[in-house]
Design an enzyme around this catalytic site. Structure first.
Site, short mmCIF file in Angstrom:
data_model
loop_
_atom_site.label_atom_id
_atom_site.label_comp_id
_atom_site.label_asym_id
_atom_site.label_seq_id
_atom_site.Cartn_x
_atom_site.Cartn_y
_atom_site.Cartn_z
N LEU A 14 -60.58 21.39 7.88
CA LEU A 14 -61.96 20.91 7.85
C LEU A 14 -62.43 20.89 6.40
O LEU A 14 -61.62 20.97 5.49
CB LEU A 14 -62.84 21.82 8.71
CG LEU A 14 -62.45 21.86 10.20
CD1 LEU A 14 -63.19 22.98 10.91
CD2 LEU A 14 -62.73 20.53 10.86
N VAL B 21 -60.16 27.12 3.17
CA VAL B 21 -59.88 25.94 3.99
C VAL B 21 -59.87 26.43 5.44
O VAL B 21 -59.09 27.31 5.80
CB VAL B 21 -58.54 25.27 3.62
CG1 VAL B 21 -58.27 24.10 4.56
CG2 VAL B 21 -58.56 24.80 2.17
N TYR B 22 -60.77 25.86 6.23
CA TYR B 22 -60.89 26.20 7.65
C TYR B 22 -60.09 25.20 8.47
O TYR B 22 -59.94 24.05 8.09
CB TYR B 22 -62.35 26.20 8.07
CG TYR B 22 -63.11 27.37 7.50
CD1 TYR B 22 -63.29 28.53 8.24
CD2 TYR B 22 -63.63 27.31 6.22
CE1 TYR B 22 -63.98 29.62 7.71
CE2 TYR B 22 -64.32 28.39 5.68
CZ TYR B 22 -64.49 29.54 6.43
OH TYR B 22 -65.15 30.61 5.91
N TYR B 23 -59.62 25.66 9.64
CA TYR B 23 -58.77 24.83 10.50
C TYR B 23 -59.33 24.76 11.91
O TYR B 23 -60.02 25.67 12.37
CB TYR B 23 -57.34 25.41 10.55
CG TYR B 23 -56.61 25.20 9.26
CD1 TYR B 23 -55.82 24.07 9.07
CD2 TYR B 23 -56.75 26.09 8.20
CE1 TYR B 23 -55.17 23.85 7.87
CE2 TYR B 23 -56.11 25.87 6.99
CZ TYR B 23 -55.32 24.75 6.84
OH TYR B 23 -54.69 24.52 5.65
#
Length: 187
Positions: free
Chosen positions: A108, A36-38
């Site tokens: 994202l 999980v990208y931020y």
């Protein structure tokens, strides 16, 4: 650390894996990775060519799991995915998520993949099956110093030649960027 990385789409997965082993690469663990990208309104990681992610890795070989928080700096050169990488183990990915979101970061697209590791000396090869994108191969060498980057890249290029692959086929797009582009194309 600096991660010297080259990534290519993979069209002949079985043959390439056989060829890797013929070159002396030893199969390692099979890992299911969920990333999980931020990003945030005050720091746009993608615009800055950076990445901040939480990765949960389920080792299907060893039947274990771990999570890491990773920051990746901007790409260092114009031909590879080479960049500074800082990573730390987190005991609770959920608490890590809650901390990031409390600080104003938001997630994202998730990136999910099945990754088969292969290793030979200082080189790691990863054969990835990425949900929504297909198969890819990544070659990585970790170096301590920027001065070692060019030597590592040449080492990867030699392996690519041995596999009848070419650096010109490589992509500098992250899986996240590819998924976002695909979602935008289908909208």
């Amino acid at each position: 650390m600096i991660e010297v990385e080259v990534k290519l789409p993979l069209y002949r997965r079985s043959k390439t894996e056989q060829d890797l082993m013929a070159l002396g690469f030893v199969p390692g663990d099979l890992i299911r990775e969920s990333d999980v990208y931020y990003t945030s309104s005050f720091h746009d990681f993608m615009k800055n060519d950076e990445a901040l992610r939480i990765r949960i890795s389920d080792n299907l070989t060893a039947l274990s799991s771990r999570a890491e928080l990773t920051y990746k700096g901007p790409k260092i050169d114009s031909v590879s995915m080479t960049r500074k990488e800082l990573e730390t183990h987190v005991s609770s990915p959920e608490n890590c998520r809650l901390i990031l979101e409390a600080l104003g970061y938001h997630p994202l697209f998730p990136v999910n993949k099945l990754r088969q590791y292969y290793r030979r000396d200082s080189v790691t090869a990863c054969v990835d099956q990425v949900e929504g994108l297909g198969s890819f191969i990544e070659f990585e060498i970790l170096v301590e110093d920027e001065s070692d980057r060019e030597t590592a890249l040449k080492k990867i290029e030699t392996i690519l030649d041995d596999l009848d692959l070419s650096l010109s086929e490589s992509t500098r797009l992250s899986y996240l960027c590819m998924l976002q582009k695909k979602a935008g194309d289908s909208a």
